[in-house]
Motif scaffolding. Structure first.
Motif, PDB file in Angstrom:
ATOM      1  N   SER A 250      15.405  54.474 -16.569  1.00  0.00           N
ATOM      2  CA  SER A 250      15.567  55.439 -17.659  1.00  0.00           C
ATOM      3  C   SER A 250      16.964  55.319 -18.254  1.00  0.00           C
ATOM      4  O   SER A 250      17.844  54.672 -17.694  1.00  0.00           O
ATOM      5  CB  SER A 250      15.350  56.864 -17.138  1.00  0.00           C
ATOM      6  N   ARG A 251      17.115  55.943 -19.397  1.00  0.00           N
ATOM      7  CA  ARG A 251      18.441  56.028 -20.041  1.00  0.00           C
ATOM      8  C   ARG A 251      18.530  57.417 -20.658  1.00  0.00           C
ATOM      9  O   ARG A 251      17.535  57.917 -21.197  1.00  0.00           O
ATOM     10  CB  ARG A 251      18.571  54.963 -21.124  1.00  0.00           C
ATOM     11  N   SER A 252      19.686  58.009 -20.583  1.00  0.00           N
ATOM     12  CA  SER A 252      19.820  59.335 -21.186  1.00  0.00           C
ATOM     13  C   SER A 252      21.153  59.454 -21.909  1.00  0.00           C
ATOM     14  O   SER A 252      22.119  58.761 -21.594  1.00  0.00           O
ATOM     15  CB  SER A 252      19.707  60.413 -20.111  1.00  0.00           C
ATOM     16  N   HIS A 253      21.153  60.331 -22.881  1.00  0.00           N
ATOM     17  CA  HIS A 253      22.384  60.725 -23.561  1.00  0.00           C
ATOM     18  C   HIS A 253      22.406  62.234 -23.566  1.00  0.00           C
ATOM     19  O   HIS A 253      21.402  62.867 -23.892  1.00  0.00           O
ATOM     20  CB  HIS A 253      22.395  60.249 -25.009  1.00  0.00           C
ATOM     21  N   GLU A 281      19.180  52.393 -28.819  1.00  0.00           N
ATOM     22  CA  GLU A 281      19.928  51.658 -27.815  1.00  0.00           C
ATOM     23  C   GLU A 281      18.996  50.906 -26.864  1.00  0.00           C
ATOM     24  O   GLU A 281      19.177  49.711 -26.619  1.00  0.00           O
ATOM     25  CB  GLU A 281      20.742  52.681 -27.017  1.00  0.00           C
ATOM     26  N   VAL A 282      18.001  51.612 -26.344  1.00  0.00           N
ATOM     27  CA  VAL A 282      17.142  50.966 -25.347  1.00  0.00           C
ATOM     28  C   VAL A 282      16.195  49.962 -25.992  1.00  0.00           C
ATOM     29  O   VAL A 282      15.868  48.945 -25.379  1.00  0.00           O
ATOM     30  CB  VAL A 282      16.353  51.996 -24.492  1.00  0.00           C
ATOM     31  N   VAL A 283      15.788  50.231 -27.230  1.00  0.00           N
ATOM     32  CA  VAL A 283      14.896  49.286 -27.918  1.00  0.00           C
ATOM     33  C   VAL A 283      15.657  47.987 -28.194  1.00  0.00           C
ATOM     34  O   VAL A 283      15.106  46.888 -28.075  1.00  0.00           O
ATOM     35  CB  VAL A 283      14.337  49.910 -29.211  1.00  0.00           C
ATOM     36  N   ALA A 284      16.952  48.130 -28.493  1.00  0.00           N
ATOM     37  CA  ALA A 284      17.771  46.934 -28.718  1.00  0.00           C
ATOM     38  C   ALA A 284      17.832  46.068 -27.462  1.00  0.00           C
ATOM     39  O   ALA A 284      18.076  44.863 -27.539  1.00  0.00           O
ATOM     40  CB  ALA A 284      19.181  47.348 -29.147  1.00  0.00           C
ATOM     41  N   GLU A 285      17.619  46.691 -26.321  1.00  0.00           N
ATOM     42  CA  GLU A 285      17.607  45.940 -25.056  1.00  0.00           C
ATOM     43  C   GLU A 285      16.198  45.499 -24.684  1.00  0.00           C
ATOM     44  O   GLU A 285      15.971  45.013 -23.573  1.00  0.00           O
ATOM     45  CB  GLU A 285      18.194  46.808 -23.934  1.00  0.00           C
ATOM     46  N   GLY A 286      15.257  45.735 -25.599  1.00  0.00           N
ATOM     47  CA  GLY A 286      13.895  45.261 -25.368  1.00  0.00           C
ATOM     48  C   GLY A 286      13.033  46.197 -24.542  1.00  0.00           C
ATOM     49  O   GLY A 286      11.961  45.813 -24.083  1.00  0.00           O
ATOM     50  N   ARG A 287      13.479  47.441 -24.362  1.00  0.00           N
ATOM     51  CA  ARG A 287      12.718  48.361 -23.524  1.00  0.00           C
ATOM     52  C   ARG A 287      11.728  49.168 -24.362  1.00  0.00           C
ATOM     53  O   ARG A 287      11.918  49.348 -25.563  1.00  0.00           O
ATOM     54  CB  ARG A 287      13.643  49.308 -22.775  1.00  0.00           C
ATOM     55  N   THR A 314       6.081  53.432 -26.697  1.00  0.00           N
ATOM     56  CA  THR A 314       6.549  53.141 -28.049  1.00  0.00           C
ATOM     57  C   THR A 314       7.964  52.577 -28.065  1.00  0.00           C
ATOM     58  O   THR A 314       8.731  52.765 -27.113  1.00  0.00           O
ATOM     59  CB  THR A 314       6.516  54.415 -28.917  1.00  0.00           C
ATOM     60  N   GLN A 315       8.281  51.898 -29.163  1.00  0.00           N
ATOM     61  CA  GLN A 315       9.658  51.482 -29.444  1.00  0.00           C
ATOM     62  C   GLN A 315      10.124  52.115 -30.750  1.00  0.00           C
ATOM     63  O   GLN A 315      11.115  51.680 -31.338  1.00  0.00           O
ATOM     64  CB  GLN A 315       9.735  49.949 -29.521  1.00  0.00           C
ATOM     65  N   ASP A 316       9.407  53.126 -31.188  1.00  0.00           N
ATOM     66  CA  ASP A 316       9.708  53.753 -32.478  1.00  0.00           C
ATOM     67  C   ASP A 316      10.643  54.961 -32.294  1.00  0.00           C
ATOM     68  O   ASP A 316      10.216  55.991 -31.772  1.00  0.00           O
ATOM     69  CB  ASP A 316       8.389  54.190 -33.123  1.00  0.00           C
ATOM     70  N   PRO A 317      11.899  54.837 -32.723  1.00  0.00           N
ATOM     71  CA  PRO A 317      12.849  55.950 -32.544  1.00  0.00           C
ATOM     72  C   PRO A 317      12.355  57.243 -33.189  1.00  0.00           C
ATOM     73  O   PRO A 317      12.578  58.329 -32.645  1.00  0.00           O
ATOM     74  CB  PRO A 317      14.123  55.439 -33.236  1.00  0.00           C
ATOM     75  N   GLU A 345      12.263  57.425 -20.389  1.00  0.00           N
ATOM     76  CA  GLU A 345      11.868  56.605 -19.242  1.00  0.00           C
ATOM     77  C   GLU A 345      11.116  55.389 -19.749  1.00  0.00           C
ATOM     78  O   GLU A 345      10.346  55.475 -20.708  1.00  0.00           O
ATOM     79  CB  GLU A 345      11.016  57.421 -18.269  1.00  0.00           C
ATOM     80  N   PHE A 346      11.338  54.251 -19.073  1.00  0.00           N
ATOM     81  CA  PHE A 346      10.814  52.984 -19.578  1.00  0.00           C
ATOM     82  C   PHE A 346       9.477  52.631 -18.948  1.00  0.00           C
ATOM     83  O   PHE A 346       9.189  53.014 -17.823  1.00  0.00           O
ATOM     84  CB  PHE A 346      11.783  51.847 -19.264  1.00  0.00           C
ATOM     85  N   VAL A 347       8.736  51.837 -19.676  1.00  0.00           N
ATOM     86  CA  VAL A 347       7.579  51.162 -19.103  1.00  0.00           C
ATOM     87  C   VAL A 347       8.140  50.093 -18.167  1.00  0.00           C
ATOM     88  O   VAL A 347       8.989  49.301 -18.581  1.00  0.00           O
ATOM     89  CB  VAL A 347       6.741  50.486 -20.212  1.00  0.00           C
ATOM     90  N   PRO A 348       7.731  50.110 -16.892  1.00  0.00           N
ATOM     91  CA  PRO A 348       8.279  49.103 -15.971  1.00  0.00           C
ATOM     92  C   PRO A 348       7.974  47.691 -16.452  1.00  0.00           C
ATOM     93  O   PRO A 348       6.883  47.429 -16.972  1.00  0.00           O
ATOM     94  CB  PRO A 348       7.557  49.384 -14.651  1.00  0.00           C
TER      95      PRO A 348
END
Length: 352
Positions: A250-253, A281-287, A314-317, A345-348
DNA sequence: TCTGGGGTCCTCCTTCGG
DNA sequence: TCTGCCGAAGGAGGACCC
């Protein structure tokens, strides 16, 4: 040759990195945290140099309180990119040895090594790190991660008191002698809350925990944790290490606002902004995002968190932001808000 | 004193479908 | 058709770490 686990922990890492690039700060009380302006509220100390600690300044303390204790200290903003880079230098230095390096954050790692002389290896680590990076560290030696990690605390104590070499060994051989009389709070993984819970069961020392009935612990804390705490009391732990970085889940702000948010349109605007930021941010990393959580901290510090799994990942902000706003509906917004946060939270990743 | 930000993992409760 | 059981999944909350 035997298998050893060593725990390498950098000395006052963040402050040391700042001092390394500004040598004129050496010997001065240095406080890193927040924006660097110690008169602003709602910021806390990330790290204090040993000189600042002598004034009673500690990590987690409000920066304004630190300023009152030592107005002459040098206050610096946090610079995560610099700490990332310095951390990589340290880990790369350790990787020059024939060992397994398992990174556990900016300033620490476990190292697995086959050796008959772990003290000499630890001394070589310390020498190599200071030579290559200009930063110093302490090393705990153990027969597993639990003991190596705790050994580092003793290594630090001996190092700062001046009567040690920054290296300490803790194994099954001296565990009881060193740890038996210590409070359970000294164990890695026992915080204030668990100390209280264990004390309620009459378990105050490490020896008490080691002798505790496992079934009682399992009944009180669940099968996994009960078993784990019983093992912890005896200093048992992992001996396996891996140099494969862990996949983040996961990533959080989150953001504490300089002044509280009161009007709903302001709350929605800020929440949307944070959700867009973290998702981009996370989509830029391919998540890909599969779950969204929203955290709200009210002025009384009540901090509920609510979440929702997306119908499809989704990858849609925009979709994440809309979801965050829909989660906001679940909260009773009846008080001013000091903090908003969004976690995705990411798709593994598929196993290769 | 007035209490950041970024993580992980575990447990418990509820809901839902077989 | 109703009821009970069970496991999985979702969601909330707590604890810990740096």
């Amino acid at each position: 040759m035997s298998w050893w686990v060593l725990h390498v922990d950098m000395d006052q890492f963040i402050a040391a990195v700042e001092i390394r690039r500004r040598p004129e700060l050496r010997g001065l009380p240095v406080v890193v945290g927040g924006s660097g302006d110690p008169t602003l509220p709602r910021q806390v100390v990330a790290t204090a140099s040993y000189e600042a600690r002598a004034f009673g300044i500690r990590s987690g303390m409000p920066v304004r309180a630190a300023y009152k204790k030592c107005p002459d200290a040098v206050f610096l903003p946090s610079d995560p990119a610099a700490y990332d880079a310095a951390s990589a230098e340290v880990m790369d230095t350790l990787r020059t040895f024939p060992v397994v390096v398992e990174v556990w954050g900016w300033d620490e790692c476990f190292v697995g090594a086959e050796t008959d002389d772990p003290e000499t290896l630890a001394a070589e680590f310390r020498a190599a790190v200071v030579e290559r990076t200009g930063l110093t560290c302490c090393v705990g030696i153990g027969d597993n991660k639990t003991r190596a990690k705790l050994a580092t605390n003793f290594a630090k104590l001996s190092n700062t008191s001046g009567d040690g070499n920054g290296i300490y060994r803790l194994t099954a051989a001296n565990w009881r002698e060193v740890m038996d009389h210590r409070p359970v709070r000294d164990l890695w993984g026992i915080g204030a809350r668990m100390e209280h819970n264990l004390n309620e069961l009459g378990l105050t020392t490490v020896a008490d925990l080691a002798a505790a009935d496992v079934d009682t612990l399992k009944k009180r804390f669940g099968p996994n944790m009960g078993t784990w705490y019983a093992a912890l009391g005896r200093g048992l732990g992992d001996t396996q290490l891996t140099d494969v970085p862990r996949e983040p889940v996961s990533r959080s702000h989150e953001e504490t606002f300089p002044s509280d948010l009161v009007e709903r349109p302001d709350v929605e605007r800020e929440l949307r902004r944070i959700a867009l930021e973290v998702t981009r941010e996370v989509v830029a990393e391919g998540r890909t995002v599969q779950r969204v959580s929203v955290k709200v901290r009210f002025i009384n510090f009540y901090t509920p968190i609510k979440s929702r799994k997306l119908k499809s990942s989704t990858q849609d902000p925009e979709l994440v932001a809309t979801t965050a706003l829909s989660i906001l509906e679940k909260f009773t917004l009846n008080r001013p808000i000091r903090l908003l946060g969004v976690r995705v939270e990411f798709v593994p990743s598929p196993l290769i």
